[in-house]
Design a protein around this motif. Sequence first.
Motif, PDB file in Angstrom:
ATOM      1  N   ILE A  55      -2.593 -26.745  -3.220  1.00  0.00           N
ATOM      2  CA  ILE A  55      -3.594 -25.691  -3.398  1.00  0.00           C
ATOM      3  C   ILE A  55      -3.287 -24.970  -4.703  1.00  0.00           C
ATOM      4  O   ILE A  55      -2.199 -24.420  -4.874  1.00  0.00           O
ATOM      5  CB  ILE A  55      -3.555 -24.702  -2.213  1.00  0.00           C
ATOM      6  CG1 ILE A  55      -3.816 -25.439  -0.893  1.00  0.00           C
ATOM      7  CG2 ILE A  55      -4.568 -23.580  -2.434  1.00  0.00           C
ATOM      8  CD1 ILE A  55      -3.496 -24.603   0.340  1.00  0.00           C
ATOM      9  N   MET A 114      -6.798 -28.873  -3.739  1.00  0.00           N
ATOM     10  CA  MET A 114      -7.847 -27.903  -3.413  1.00  0.00           C
ATOM     11  C   MET A 114      -7.810 -26.829  -4.496  1.00  0.00           C
ATOM     12  O   MET A 114      -6.818 -26.080  -4.593  1.00  0.00           O
ATOM     13  CB  MET A 114      -7.607 -27.294  -2.034  1.00  0.00           C
ATOM     14  CG  MET A 114      -7.583 -28.320  -0.920  1.00  0.00           C
ATOM     15  SD  MET A 114      -7.264 -27.586   0.719  1.00  0.00           S
ATOM     16  CE  MET A 114      -8.861 -26.847   1.114  1.00  0.00           C
ATOM     17  N   SER A 122      -5.425 -19.900  -2.137  1.00  0.00           N
ATOM     18  CA  SER A 122      -4.873 -20.285  -0.833  1.00  0.00           C
ATOM     19  C   SER A 122      -5.491 -19.481   0.306  1.00  0.00           C
ATOM     20  O   SER A 122      -5.590 -19.975   1.428  1.00  0.00           O
ATOM     21  CB  SER A 122      -3.354 -20.115  -0.837  1.00  0.00           C
ATOM     22  OG  SER A 122      -3.007 -18.825  -1.296  1.00  0.00           O
ATOM     23  N   ALA A 161      -8.371 -21.674   1.002  1.00  0.00           N
ATOM     24  CA  ALA A 161      -8.036 -23.053   1.398  1.00  0.00           C
ATOM     25  C   ALA A 161      -7.366 -23.113   2.766  1.00  0.00           C
ATOM     26  O   ALA A 161      -7.672 -24.003   3.573  1.00  0.00           O
ATOM     27  CB  ALA A 161      -7.120 -23.678   0.337  1.00  0.00           C
ATOM     28  N   ASP A 176      -0.745 -16.102   3.093  1.00  0.00           N
ATOM     29  CA  ASP A 176      -0.322 -17.517   3.082  1.00  0.00           C
ATOM     30  C   ASP A 176       0.545 -17.810   4.306  1.00  0.00           C
ATOM     31  O   ASP A 176       0.335 -18.804   5.004  1.00  0.00           O
ATOM     32  CB  ASP A 176       0.504 -17.839   1.825  1.00  0.00           C
ATOM     33  CG  ASP A 176      -0.346 -17.908   0.568  1.00  0.00           C
ATOM     34  OD1 ASP A 176      -1.583 -17.851   0.666  1.00  0.00           O
ATOM     35  OD2 ASP A 176       0.254 -18.007  -0.528  1.00  0.00           O
TER      36      ASP A 176
END
Length: 159
Positions: A13, A41, A45, A48, A76
């Motif tokens: 990511i 991606m 984050s 994602a 995250d």
Amino acid sequence: MTVNGPRPRHVIIDPFQESAYANAGWDVLRSAGLDPVATLMSVPSSIALPRLLSEGFVADAAFVDGSHRFHEVFVDLYFLRKIVRPGGLIAVDDVWWPSVHTAVRYFERHLGWTAISDAFRGAPIGSGPHGQGEQEVRCKAYRLPEMSFEPPFQDFRGF
Ligand SMILES: C[S@@+](CC[C@H](N)C(=O)[O-])C[C@H]1O[C@@H](n2cnc3c(N)ncnc32)[C@H](O)[C@@H]1O
């Protein structure tokens, strides 16, 4: 993040891989022949990870080295706790920064993450999370509990 088994998968990511890094990391990965199992991606984050979670993606391990802002590291870790399987691993870079260290500490104190001593060997770096001169390692790895649980909110303590 790499998922073990017959069909390994590695998800990267990075919203700035092209704009800030001219795809250098992705090109190295491709030149190593890893792109068939890898997905990049190109979004933050915080976008994602909930997407992966809602797709039912499960990982054995994750490495966190993105935004170093407290709230983004916390988000995250919040989502990775739900994506990495129980007993899996989460490694975090730059834990000597107070913003990163403080986010991780919540998960250690309240959610049963266990630091794996000596997971990363090497010279200490930085001046410690409280800026009091103590030396800290740069990377730390944490094992998630074998059984996921949610603590009662009444048990919350400052971290
Ligand atoms: C310190 S670099 C580390 C890159 C790589 N892990 C390495 O060691 O070479 C931080 C990376 O996080 C990315 N990043 C910054 N903000 C991010 C965010 N909100 N979500 C995901 N990645 C982010 C940056 O584009 C950069 O590639």
